[in-house]
Design a protein around this motif. Structure first.
Motif, PDB file in Angstrom:
ATOM      1  N   TYR A 119       3.966  15.672  -4.414  1.00 46.87           N
ATOM      2  CA  TYR A 119       2.833  15.800  -3.502  1.00 46.87           C
ATOM      3  C   TYR A 119       1.602  15.349  -4.273  1.00 46.87           C
ATOM      4  CZ  TYR A 119      -0.708  17.741  -0.454  1.00 46.87           C
ATOM      5  OH  TYR A 119      -1.797  17.884   0.365  1.00 46.87           O
ATOM      6  N   GLN A 120       0.890  14.369  -3.730  1.00 47.79           N
ATOM      7  CA  GLN A 120      -0.174  13.732  -4.501  1.00 47.79           C
ATOM      8  C   GLN A 120      -1.352  13.422  -3.589  1.00 47.79           C
ATOM      9  OE1 GLN A 120       1.259  10.530  -6.882  1.00 47.79           O
ATOM     10  NE2 GLN A 120      -0.740   9.533  -7.024  1.00 47.79           N
ATOM     11  N   THR A 121      -2.510  13.927  -3.936  1.00 49.56           N
ATOM     12  CA  THR A 121      -3.663  13.729  -3.066  1.00 49.56           C
ATOM     13  C   THR A 121      -4.440  12.466  -3.384  1.00 49.56           C
ATOM     14  OG1 THR A 121      -5.079  14.995  -4.541  1.00 49.56           O
ATOM     15  CG2 THR A 121      -3.953  16.215  -2.792  1.00 49.56           C
ATOM     16  N   ASP A 122      -4.111  11.804  -4.525  1.00 48.05           N
ATOM     17  CA  ASP A 122      -4.919  10.651  -4.938  1.00 48.05           C
ATOM     18  C   ASP A 122      -4.072   9.386  -5.045  1.00 48.05           C
ATOM     19  OD1 ASP A 122      -3.450  11.611  -7.026  1.00 48.05           O
ATOM     20  OD2 ASP A 122      -4.940  11.105  -8.536  1.00 48.05           O
ATOM     21  N   TRP A 123      -3.284   9.127  -4.039  1.00 49.04           N
ATOM     22  CA  TRP A 123      -2.435   7.942  -4.041  1.00 49.04           C
ATOM     23  C   TRP A 123      -3.283   6.676  -4.083  1.00 49.04           C
ATOM     24  CZ3 TRP A 123       2.010   6.031  -5.025  1.00 49.04           C
ATOM     25  CH2 TRP A 123       2.403   4.824  -4.458  1.00 49.04           C
ATOM     26  N   GLU A 124      -2.969   5.796  -5.029  1.00 48.72           N
ATOM     27  CA  GLU A 124      -3.720   4.557  -5.191  1.00 48.72           C
ATOM     28  C   GLU A 124      -3.113   3.458  -4.326  1.00 48.72           C
ATOM     29  OE1 GLU A 124      -3.882   3.568  -9.276  1.00 48.72           O
ATOM     30  OE2 GLU A 124      -4.645   5.525  -9.868  1.00 48.72           O
ATOM     31  N   ARG A 125      -3.778   3.092  -3.290  1.00 48.82           N
ATOM     32  CA  ARG A 125      -3.229   2.081  -2.382  1.00 48.82           C
ATOM     33  C   ARG A 125      -3.493   0.684  -2.892  1.00 48.82           C
ATOM     34  NH1 ARG A 125      -1.742   4.213   2.525  1.00 48.82           N
ATOM     35  NH2 ARG A 125      -2.237   6.419   2.743  1.00 48.82           N
TER      36      ARG A 125
ATOM     37  N   PRO B 270       0.801  -1.226   0.000  1.00 43.42           N
ATOM     38  CA  PRO B 270       0.000   0.000   0.000  1.00 43.42           C
ATOM     39  C   PRO B 270       0.834   1.277   0.000  1.00 43.42           C
ATOM     40  CG  PRO B 270      -0.973  -1.582   1.488  1.00 43.42           C
ATOM     41  CD  PRO B 270       0.305  -2.192   1.014  1.00 43.42           C
ATOM     42  N   ALA B 271       1.985   1.262   0.630  1.00 39.98           N
ATOM     43  CA  ALA B 271       2.747   2.505   0.746  1.00 39.98           C
ATOM     44  C   ALA B 271       4.036   2.509  -0.048  1.00 39.98           C
ATOM     45  CB  ALA B 271       3.067   2.774   2.223  1.00 39.98           C
ATOM     46  N   TRP B 272       4.377   1.441  -0.702  1.00 42.08           N
ATOM     47  CA  TRP B 272       5.609   1.460  -1.495  1.00 42.08           C
ATOM     48  C   TRP B 272       5.570   0.375  -2.562  1.00 42.08           C
ATOM     49  CZ3 TRP B 272       9.144  -2.650  -1.549  1.00 42.08           C
ATOM     50  CH2 TRP B 272       8.938  -3.630  -0.586  1.00 42.08           C
TER      51      TRP B 272
ATOM     52  N   GLY C 156       9.371   3.291  -5.359  1.00 44.13           N
ATOM     53  CA  GLY C 156       8.699   4.475  -4.859  1.00 44.13           C
ATOM     54  C   GLY C 156       8.120   4.226  -3.481  1.00 44.13           C
ATOM     55  N   CYS C 157       7.969   5.302  -2.747  1.00 41.91           N
ATOM     56  CA  CYS C 157       7.503   5.152  -1.373  1.00 41.91           C
ATOM     57  C   CYS C 157       6.638   6.348  -0.996  1.00 41.91           C
ATOM     58  CB  CYS C 157       8.717   5.059  -0.447  1.00 41.91           C
ATOM     59  SG  CYS C 157       8.278   4.871   1.272  1.00 41.91           S
ATOM     60  N   LEU C 158       5.541   6.068  -0.337  1.00 40.99           N
ATOM     61  CA  LEU C 158       4.670   7.123   0.173  1.00 40.99           C
ATOM     62  C   LEU C 158       5.190   7.531   1.539  1.00 40.99           C
ATOM     63  CD1 LEU C 158       2.030   8.697  -0.383  1.00 40.99           C
ATOM     64  CD2 LEU C 158       0.859   6.911   0.933  1.00 40.99           C
ATOM     65  N   LEU C 159       5.594   8.788   1.670  1.00 43.64           N
ATOM     66  CA  LEU C 159       6.114   9.268   2.941  1.00 43.64           C
ATOM     67  C   LEU C 159       4.965   9.862   3.750  1.00 43.64           C
ATOM     68  CD1 LEU C 159       9.431  10.903   1.730  1.00 43.64           C
ATOM     69  CD2 LEU C 159       9.082   8.635   2.702  1.00 43.64           C
TER      70      LEU C 159
END
Lengths: 689, 288
Positions: A683-689, A608-610, A643-646
């Motif tokens: 910066y991304q408001t619609d991250w697809e998990r 989900p986050a990377w 890639g990684c969601l921080l």
């Protein structure tokens, strides 16, 4: 096809969730395509090979430009040998060379310009694209010209469920830096939406010439580019929707040579695409779509060099191409059939001028071509849920006129003997393109298809009107040039032997005739002190292509994704009947610039986050020349992206192309960039998990 | 759509603006310098007489990139550069035409132009000069140890690299082999790669590099062997400037040439053997 199912699919393609597990996605969104039939249809129902590249792949693949992701599609050759610094990319399919033999669409709008047939692959960055469908094989029965090797359709991001904002930047090898932003906003009223986006990128570049061949004039092939897009849509009445799109792109790319000019030799391109679309339903069962578009491209080239006689050469080349047109079609059920009927009109112009600064020569050329078309497609289920049939027929009528060639103050630089003003006679041609396909479903998970169809490619305005010196001799315009044709018979299967595992084998055989081919006229003339042959593009060659394609996708549990693609094609020229003895000698030779073998494979692990993804691609050896004397080496490349969601909505990524730094030499003898690393933050408001 | 079309037109015009610079700015200046030993205006001369001009060029808004001389509308000399200006001396030979219009012309980066025209009237009768034939001249490529590859029209002499280094003022032709251009006849002033003739006598170390220019021609063996005066040599070379190398030579090729000291000639390739250690055999006819 039952009406209820048709309407469900019709309304569903843009409503499918953007989230979900990988397996759910492939079983839903990736299984519905529009390119094969002009309306949404399950990929397991259409009698054609269609491969879908979805937004997840576009977001996770180690690419810097949209076309690069197409190496994962069997049968597609992407020639972008200078990486991000390439002036453009040439995408070809199924053993054919030349970008004009593949139709490329953006949201249904053709991007192949009548002037030259090529595509500006820098028009939109991958982040602006939500999905790509690749239809292998001829599709002129639906799309007309250019659809010989296949059709590539790009779909932009639009009509979001929620507002989306993305702002990011990247920094990479060779001093490359870029910024980009996009904003998609749904509106409460009238099902409306608006999207705004753009990016800008610049890079210092690298020296294309191998080190042991460099001269003092070799310099960095640098890059400056920017692109912007505004699009939107709304319901103009119940059941009727309108949307528009405006894309402007400009770039300037160094050619890797600098003698005296401040920027050296470079190519500057400006492209604008405007489209407006209206779609909806007349009755509950009849849907329509009307698209108006205008695509303009201007190119300014400064060509500066020292030639092999050690003489300084400088020329300014300006080219303007514009295509404008309208496409419309209506789809409605009729008893057990689903009929689609439509009409297209397209007008294209080319205006070009070359001012030789280091000589007195001045050249101008141009022309206009207009094409009007009608088509009809019938789909039906001969055996409900088992046997689907698609039949199509299209007629294109074209008129070429206003062709001219003007030459002033010629010297040996251009090869003309005296001032010239030629008004070319008008010409016209017609093309009838049939297609018939069947798909039989053995079970919900297994099906086979068989299809036969014809594709054609219209003559390009620059072959119709442009004359002048080229590398091999002196090229003469041919205003009598006509379309080239290809017949293809293919069969393939969609097999799903296990949950999440998809196998797509295909075999095909193509037979081409009246291929537009550059041949000697038998005359020769003195060009810069040497006798050179006079050449002309004529409808002289035939070709046969035998090939096979295989794609495997495997979604392992929820996090792993594995794919592999392989294609083989053997493209042989058939010129035994040609009048020109030089052309006859090519009989049985392999067509140039097409490898027999293409392969790619990749593995992705996504949480989900990377995510982390590694891809491998292989391009087999290919003949550089028609005589099959110069063979360029095969090469392969590993690419990596992670890639990684921080914290909250911040996303960081690392992209490495050519991981093991093995630059290859392209057909022009120039180097690829080798290892190319890019680090990005967004910066991304619609991250697809 | 109208608004959008306007926007794209503005963008295209901005791009095109880069091409419009030639419509403004200052053109270059070209003049013939006046002096006791140079020609600066209309004159008359006999066939074969030397015509000496001193040309001065000063750039305007942009550097000069093209300098040409036309004789009776035909290009005689063609030089390209990127220069703020220059001054040079031109030596031309009066031809056989009753009236020759000599036009000196320069153009800058954006094709702004300046030119000067001088008319030269023929004095006396037209006469053609005698020629001399040399057959079976064998030249060795750069790695051919047994056969020299440097040739002088003066005395029909062949030299090795070491011998030629000491006779730089005599060398008109040389032969070498290089990938791409393959068998090539050129002259020391042809900007030959330093990897071809290496060592202390290599061309990089020459202080005088004479230049011969070549033009490919179509000629019959009968015309070649039957040439008895220099009219064929002069007319086949023409008025435009030739190339500095005759490349990719094979048996049967004919080339017209003009040496640095304005001596016309024609050679034909009899045979070519080998590559960088090979030999070439030529027949040659030149002004006596």
């Amino acid at each position: 096809m039952k009406l209820s199912r048709y309407l469900l699919i019709m309304s569903g393609i843009l409503m499918l969730p953007a989230t979900g597990t990988a397996q759910e996605r492939v079983d839903s969104l990736a299984r519905v395509v529009v390119t094969a039939t002009l309306h949404p249809a399950s990929v397991d129902n259409v009698p054609a090979r269609v491969t879908v590249t979805d937004s997840m792949t576009l977001a996770t693949a180690a690419i810097t430009n949209t076309d690069e992701v197409l190496v994962t599609v069997p049968g597609v050759l992407v020639n972008r040998s200078w990486g991000i610094f390439s002036k453009n990319s040439a995408v070809t399919m199924r053993g054919l060379n030349g970008s004009a033999r593949v139709l490329t669409l953006l949201d249904g709008v053709p991007l192949n310009l009548s002037g030259g047939g090529g595509i500006n692959w820098h028009l939109l960055g991958p982040e602006q694209i939500s999905r790509i469908e690749v239809l292998n094989g001829p599709a002129s029965a639906l799309y007309g010209q250019n659809a010989m090797g296949g059709v590539i359709q790009l779909f932009t991001r639009q009509k979001p469920e929620n507002a989306s904002l993305r702002i990011g930047g990247e920094y990479g090898s060779y001093g490359t830096a870029g910024i980009g932003a996009s904003w998609l906003q749904p509106m409460e009223r009238r099902n409306g939406w608006i999207a705004v986006g753009g990016f800008s990128r610049a890079g210092d570049g690298y020296i294309l010439t191998p080190e042991d061949l460099r001269t003092p004039y070799d310099t960095l092939a640098w890059l400056r580019e920017a692109s912007g897009r505004v699009s939107g849509g709304l319901d103009i009445a119940p059941g009727h929707h309108a949307d528009f799109s405006c894309i402007i792109q400009g770039d300037r790319r160094g050619s890797g040579t600098r003698v005296y000019e401040e920027n050296g030799a470079f190519v500057q391109t400006g492209t604008g695409l405007f489209s407006a679309r209206f779609k909806g339903t007349f009755t509950p069962s009849a849907a329509y779509s009307v698209v108006f578009y205008s695509l303009m491209e201007s190119t300014f080239t400064v060509d500066e060099k020292v030639n092999n006689q050690d003489a300084y050469k400088l020329a300014d080349i300006f080219t303007y191409r514009r295509d404008a047109g309208m496409q419309m079609h209506i789809t409605r059920p009729f008893h057990a059939h689903l009929l689609t009927a439509g009409a297209d009109f397209r007008s294209g112009i080319l205006e070009g001028s070359t001012q030789y600064r280091s000589a007195t020569d001045s050249l101008g050329s141009g022309g206009h071509i207009a094409v009007a078309s009608i088509f009809l497609q019938d789909e039906c289920e001969l055996i409900p849920e088992k046997l689907m049939v698609q039949a199509g027929l299209r007629y294109d009528a074209a008129l070429f006129n206003e062709g001219f060639l003007a030459v002033e103050n010629p010297t040996g630089e251009t090869g003309f003997a005296e001032d010239t003003l030629q008004q070319f006679p008008s010409g016209q041609w017609g093309a009838l393109s049939p297609k018939l396909g069947l798909r039989y479903r053995f079970s919900p998970k297994h099906s086979l298809y068989l299809s036969a169809g014809q594709g054609f490619s219209a003559p390009k305005l620059n072959d119709l009107t442009s004359s002048g010196k080229i590398r091999r001799g002196f090229k003469l315009a041919n205003p009598a040039l006509e379309p080239e044709w290809i017949w293809t018979v293919e069969t393939g299967g969609n097999l799903s032997p296990a949950v999440g595992l998809h196998l797509n084998p295909t075999v095909f055989y193509s037979f081409a005739r009246s291929l537009q081919y550059q041949v000697s006229t038998g005359d020769s003339m003195e060009v810069t002190g040497e006798m050179k042959p006079v050449l002309q593009v004529r409808n002289v060659a035939g070709m046969k292509v035998a090939g096979a394609e295989m794609r495997i996708e495997w979604f392992l549990r929820k996090a792993w994704y594995l794919y592999g693609a392989y294609s083989f094609s053997q493209s042989l020229l058939m010129t035994a009947d040609a009048e020109d003895s030089l052309v006859r000698k090519l009989d049985g030779k392999f067509i140039s610039e097409v490898p027999a073998h293409l392969a790619s494979a990749g593995l992705m692990f996504r949480m989900p986050a990377w995510f982390a993804r590694i891809d491998w691609s292989y391009t087999g050896e290919l003949w550089y020349d028609d005589e099959n004397l110069i063979l360029t080496e095969a090469f392969h490349q590993f690419n990596l992206k992670a890639g990684c969601l921080l914290h909250k909505n911040w996303f960081v990524s690392l992209t490495v192309q050519d991981l093991f730094d093995h630059p290859h030499i392209d057909k022009k003898g120039l180097l690829s960039p080798g290892r190319y690393i890019t680090a990005g933050i967004r910066y991304q408001t619609d991250w697809e998990r | 759509m109208g608004l959008l079309a306007t926007a794209i037109c503005v963008m295209l015009l901005l791009i095109a603006a880069g091409c419009k610079k030639e419509t403004t700015g200052t053109p270059p200046l070209l003049e013939l310098v006046q002096g006791a030993t140079v020609i600066s205006g209309d004159t008359s001369a006999g066939q074969g007489d030397s015509l000496c001009f001193r040309v001065r060029v000063v750039s305007g808004s942009d550097p000069v990139v093209l300098y040409k001389i036309f004789i009776n509308g035909e290009s005689y000399k063609d030089s390209t550069m990127s220069s703020p200006g220059f001054e040079l001396t031109e030596h031309l030979l009066k031809g056989a035409d009753t009236l020759e219009e000599i036009r000196f012309m320069v153009r800058d980066r954006y094709s702004r132009e300046a030119s000067v025209i001088v008319k030269v009237t023929l004095e006396g009768e037209v006469t053609w000069g005698p020629v001399v034939h040399y057959s079976g001249i064998m030249l060795g490529a750069q790695n051919q140890a047994a056969q020299g590859g440097f040739y002088s029209l003066q005395g029909n002499q062949v030299f090795t690299l070491a011998q030629a280094f000491g006779q730089q003022q005599l060398i008109d032709l040389l032969y070498y082999y290089e990938a791409g251009d393959e068998n090539t006849i050129a002259s020391p002033g042809a900007n030959i790669s330093s990897s071809i003739f290496t060592g202390p006598n290599g061309l990089d170390n020459w202080t005088l590099k004479r230049t011969t220019r070549f033009r490919t021609i179509s000629l019959s063996a009968g015309d070649f062997s039957g040439c008895t005066n220099d009219s064929l040599l002069i007319n086949s070379y023409g008025t435009s400037e030739g190339n500095r190398k005759a490349k990719n030579l094979t048996a049967g090729n004919y080339y017209s040439f003009l040496t640095q000291d304005q001596r016309y000639g024609i050679f034909r390739v009899v045979s070519v053997t080998g590559t960088d250690a090979g030999t070439i055999v030529i027949d040659l006819v030149t002004q006596q």
